[in-house]
Design an enzyme around this catalytic site. Structure first.
Site, mmCIF file in Angstrom:
data_model
loop_
_atom_site.group_PDB
_atom_site.id
_atom_site.type_symbol
_atom_site.label_atom_id
_atom_site.label_comp_id
_atom_site.label_asym_id
_atom_site.label_seq_id
_atom_site.Cartn_x
_atom_site.Cartn_y
_atom_site.Cartn_z
ATOM 1 N N THR A 214 0.848 -1.201 0.000
ATOM 2 C CA THR A 214 0.000 0.000 0.000
ATOM 3 C C THR A 214 0.874 1.238 0.000
ATOM 4 O O THR A 214 1.729 1.401 0.877
ATOM 5 C CB THR A 214 -0.919 0.034 1.238
ATOM 6 N N GLU B 135 -3.892 4.728 2.645
ATOM 7 C CA GLU B 135 -2.979 3.768 1.997
ATOM 8 C C GLU B 135 -3.630 3.223 0.746
ATOM 9 O O GLU B 135 -4.730 2.682 0.802
ATOM 10 C CB GLU B 135 -2.709 2.574 2.905
HETATM 11 P P1 ADP Z 1 5.071 0.906 3.494
HETATM 12 O O1 ADP Z 1 4.832 0.543 4.915
HETATM 13 O O2 ADP Z 1 6.325 1.726 3.323
HETATM 14 O O3 ADP Z 1 3.872 1.558 2.874
HETATM 15 P P2 ADP Z 1 4.439 -1.499 1.936
HETATM 16 O O4 ADP Z 1 4.886 -2.892 2.283
HETATM 17 O O5 ADP Z 1 2.996 -1.175 2.124
HETATM 18 O O6 ADP Z 1 5.369 -0.500 2.741
HETATM 19 O O7 ADP Z 1 4.867 -1.234 0.434
HETATM 20 C C1 ADP Z 1 4.458 -0.033 -0.173
HETATM 21 C C2 ADP Z 1 5.339 0.371 -1.329
HETATM 22 O O8 ADP Z 1 5.396 -0.659 -2.322
HETATM 23 C C3 ADP Z 1 4.776 1.575 -2.048
HETATM 24 O O9 ADP Z 1 5.189 2.790 -1.426
HETATM 25 C C4 ADP Z 1 5.361 1.423 -3.465
HETATM 26 O O10 ADP Z 1 6.622 2.062 -3.550
HETATM 27 C C5 ADP Z 1 5.527 -0.088 -3.605
HETATM 28 N N1 ADP Z 1 4.511 -0.743 -4.452
HETATM 29 C C6 ADP Z 1 4.802 -1.709 -5.388
HETATM 30 N N2 ADP Z 1 3.705 -2.160 -5.987
HETATM 31 C C7 ADP Z 1 2.649 -1.469 -5.457
HETATM 32 C C8 ADP Z 1 1.224 -1.502 -5.695
HETATM 33 N N3 ADP Z 1 0.673 -2.321 -6.603
HETATM 34 N N4 ADP Z 1 0.438 -0.650 -4.970
HETATM 35 C C9 ADP Z 1 0.992 0.168 -4.045
HETATM 36 N N5 ADP Z 1 2.324 0.238 -3.769
HETATM 37 C C10 ADP Z 1 3.158 -0.572 -4.469
HETATM 38 N N1 RBF Z 2 -6.902 -3.643 8.092
HETATM 39 C C1 RBF Z 2 -7.818 -3.913 9.052
HETATM 40 O O1 RBF Z 2 -7.463 -4.047 10.218
HETATM 41 N N2 RBF Z 2 -9.168 -4.014 8.749
HETATM 42 C C2 RBF Z 2 -9.631 -3.877 7.490
HETATM 43 O O2 RBF Z 2 -10.849 -4.010 7.258
HETATM 44 C C3 RBF Z 2 -8.681 -3.604 6.445
HETATM 45 N N3 RBF Z 2 -9.081 -3.486 5.163
HETATM 46 C C4 RBF Z 2 -8.174 -3.195 4.191
HETATM 47 C C5 RBF Z 2 -8.602 -3.052 2.876
HETATM 48 C C6 RBF Z 2 -7.704 -2.739 1.857
HETATM 49 C C7 RBF Z 2 -8.208 -2.609 0.456
HETATM 50 C C8 RBF Z 2 -6.328 -2.565 2.170
HETATM 51 C C9 RBF Z 2 -5.343 -2.222 1.095
HETATM 52 C C10 RBF Z 2 -5.875 -2.734 3.476
HETATM 53 C C11 RBF Z 2 -6.781 -3.056 4.499
HETATM 54 N N4 RBF Z 2 -6.366 -3.243 5.816
HETATM 55 C C12 RBF Z 2 -7.302 -3.503 6.790
HETATM 56 C C13 RBF Z 2 -4.920 -3.301 6.166
HETATM 57 C C14 RBF Z 2 -4.283 -2.067 6.781
HETATM 58 O O3 RBF Z 2 -5.013 -0.905 6.548
HETATM 59 C C15 RBF Z 2 -2.846 -1.888 6.312
HETATM 60 O O4 RBF Z 2 -2.738 -2.059 4.924
HETATM 61 C C16 RBF Z 2 -1.909 -2.798 7.024
HETATM 62 O O5 RBF Z 2 -2.068 -2.620 8.404
HETATM 63 C C17 RBF Z 2 -0.453 -2.524 6.649
HETATM 64 O O6 RBF Z 2 -0.122 -1.184 6.791
HETATM 65 MG MG MG Z 3 1.956 0.572 2.930
#
Ligand code: ADP
Ligand code: RBF
Ligand code: MG
Length: 182
Positions: A54, A109
């Site tokens: 994300t 996110e």
């Molecule tokens: P963070 O905690 O830093 O957000 P994540 O594990 O959520 O780490 O990874 C997020 C990063 O992954 C984004 O900031 C981006 O650089 C990269 N990334 C690669 N593919 C995607 C995708 N499909 N959607 C969102 N972020 C992506």
């Molecule tokens: N985390 C939750 O605890 N409850 C949720 O309902 C939830 N829904 C999510 C839906 C989407 C589409 C995404 C991308 C993430 C969701 N998360 C949820 C996960 C959370 O917001 C976050 O991505 C993780 O904690 C890692 O930062």
């Molecule tokens: Mg993230």
């Protein structure tokens, strides 16, 4: 089932039994909501390991979306583009309070529904939020969270396929800003 009932039936995800379409056939106020900013680092809590990275919007972008959407935490869907790229992808977005900041800050996110070859931290992320999918839930198992996110992705794809949502995909807001460079 009569023919007319079949024609209007909403498809359901067999895994989670959730309907795959949300919202009215046309986006209704406060949607669409527009936000952009450089991708920031999150807490690296392993979204990537889940296969669901994300990209975090800056605080100002998260606040703008929250305020425009009536301060409603939850899961949203829409369109996104990144950096100098002109390609527009569907996205799902989680908006919520971040306990790390003692509930003073909300994060937005964005999971872009596309497989990227590399990270894009620092690149400009542009999003158009088209609607709302569901409230955030508390999960006891990570597998259940992943199942729901996979359904969220299908909901976004189905819901965005409707003409008035598809039209947003070509909105000028999603074009790279002149200063984006690189
Ligand atoms: P963070 O905690 O830093 O957000 P994540 O594990 O959520 O780490 O990874 C997020 C990063 O992954 C984004 O900031 C981006 O650089 C990269 N990334 C690669 N593919 C995607 C995708 N499909 N959607 C969102 N972020 C992506
Ligand atoms: N985390 C939750 O605890 N409850 C949720 O309902 C939830 N829904 C999510 C839906 C989407 C589409 C995404 C991308 C993430 C969701 N998360 C949820 C996960 C959370 O917001 C976050 O991505 C993780 O904690 C890692 O930062
Ligand atoms: Mg993230």
């Amino acid at each position: 089932m009569t023919d007319s009932a079949a024609a209007t039936a909403i498809p359901v995800d067999p895994t989670t039994s959730r309907p795959l379409l949300v919202d009215a056939p046309t986006p209704k106020a406060p949607y669409p909501i527009f936000a952009k900013g450089p991708v920031e680092q999150g807490f690296q809590r392993g979204s990537k390991e889940l296969g669901i990275p994300t990209a975090n919007l800056p605080q100002a972008g998260a606040d703008h979306i929250c305020e425009a959407a009536g301060s409603r935490s939850g899961i949203y869907y829409g369109w996104a583009s990144v950096g100098a790229e002109t390609t527009v992808y569907p996205m799902v977005m989680s908006v919520g309070w971040n306990p790390y900041y003692k509930n003073e800050k909300r994060t937005a996110e964005v999971h872009i529904i596309h497989k990227f070859d590399k990270d894009f931290y620092g690149d400009e992320l542009r999003v158009i939020v088209a609607g709302y999918i569901r409230d955030e839930k508390n999960y006891t198992s990570l597998d259940d969270l992943i199942l729901d996110i996979n359904t969220d992705i299908k909901v976004a794809e189905h819901s965005l396929a409707r003409p008035d949502y598809l039209a947003l995909k070509s909105h000028a807001f999603l074009s790279p800003s002149p200063s984006t460079g690189a």
